[in-house]
Design an enzyme around this catalytic site. Sequence first.
Site, PDB file in Angstrom:
ATOM      1  N   SER A 168       0.866  -1.233   0.143  1.00 33.90           N
ATOM      2  CA  SER A 168       0.044  -0.076   0.077  1.00 33.90           C
ATOM      3  C   SER A 168       1.014   1.270  -0.013  1.00 33.90           C
ATOM      4  O   SER A 168       0.434   2.400   0.056  1.00 33.90           O
ATOM      5  CB  SER A 168      -1.096   0.031   1.203  1.00 33.90           C
ATOM      6  OG  SER A 168      -0.320  -0.298   2.419  1.00 33.90           O
ATOM      7  N   HIS A 218      -2.803  -2.900  -5.839  1.00 32.05           N
ATOM      8  CA  HIS A 218      -2.865  -2.539  -4.574  1.00 32.05           C
ATOM      9  C   HIS A 218      -4.697  -2.714  -4.461  1.00 32.05           C
ATOM     10  O   HIS A 218      -5.229  -1.602  -4.712  1.00 32.05           O
ATOM     11  CB  HIS A 218      -2.630  -1.212  -4.289  1.00 32.05           C
ATOM     12  CG  HIS A 218      -3.200  -0.651  -2.616  1.00 32.05           C
ATOM     13  ND1 HIS A 218      -3.313   0.570  -2.573  1.00 32.05           N
ATOM     14  CD2 HIS A 218      -3.143  -1.287  -1.710  1.00 32.05           C
ATOM     15  CE1 HIS A 218      -3.664   0.917  -1.284  1.00 32.05           C
ATOM     16  NE2 HIS A 218      -3.577  -0.525  -0.657  1.00 32.05           N
TER      17      HIS A 218
END
Length: 293
Positions: free
Chosen positions: A121, A142
């Site tokens: 992330s 992500h």
Amino acid sequence: MTSSINSVAVIGAGQMGVGIAQAVALGGYRVSLYDVDADRLPVAMGVIGASLARQVERDAITQAQADAALAAVSGVSSLAEAGKADLVIEAAVEDEAIKKAVFADLVPHLGPDTLLASNTSSISITRLASSTDRPDRFIGLHFMKPAPVMKLVEIIRGIATSAATYDAAVAFAESLGKTTTNAEDFPAFIVNRILVPMINEAIYTLYEGVGNVASIDKALRLGANHPMGPLELADFMGLDVVLAIMNVLYEGLADSKYRPCPLLVKYVEAGWLGRKSGRGFYDYSGETPVPTR
């Protein structure tokens, strides 16, 4: 399914890895789930089963879809087994050294055409890719938390990622019913570059006594129409994850506006990580969460 990807391995059976495995299985793929702690795998399968059952209850999917998805996921006990997949998604903890160690152990078991993705992330895709034998076949995928429900997947290309890898990643994410957005390879990408400093600022607001937990969360829910207050969201994400992302921003951009709030650091040092530890900005030991400040 995308034509070149039929099987997917997910490395890491934590909250994100389990959610990604579920989302991928619902997309019609065979999924191998690996964790360095093999005891986590039966627990992970139970979590996936319960989550699918909730989706059936909400009429989000049919019972047949839930049954097929659960049958498509299998726990594997070695990286050698995981490496047989067409696409391997790393979902280890948000720690660059740990992720690089996973890739070092994984790479010898990969086929020449296997695609590698990281669910990081915040960490540089270029740096992670350079620690493997295939930076051209490496990309950031992500997923947002919770992965089975959230529609967005951020796609992050490293400097060496090929156009074919990017196209395959976008097609794969879209085949799961997700919407993609492209982010350049800068610390924390788009979503967390904006979201996590906002959470950090909410923690500063608490730290400085501008408001208490309840008033801060109420203010953002009702004043900005956010579905969750920022402190509630921090607990949901995991305060250790919030701190890790703030540290990546602070170190990667060398700007004091990204300094993690000392109160956030203190909570993480105390092991108060939010929902997953039972205590963060809220105490989760009772029927309903109670603010801790």
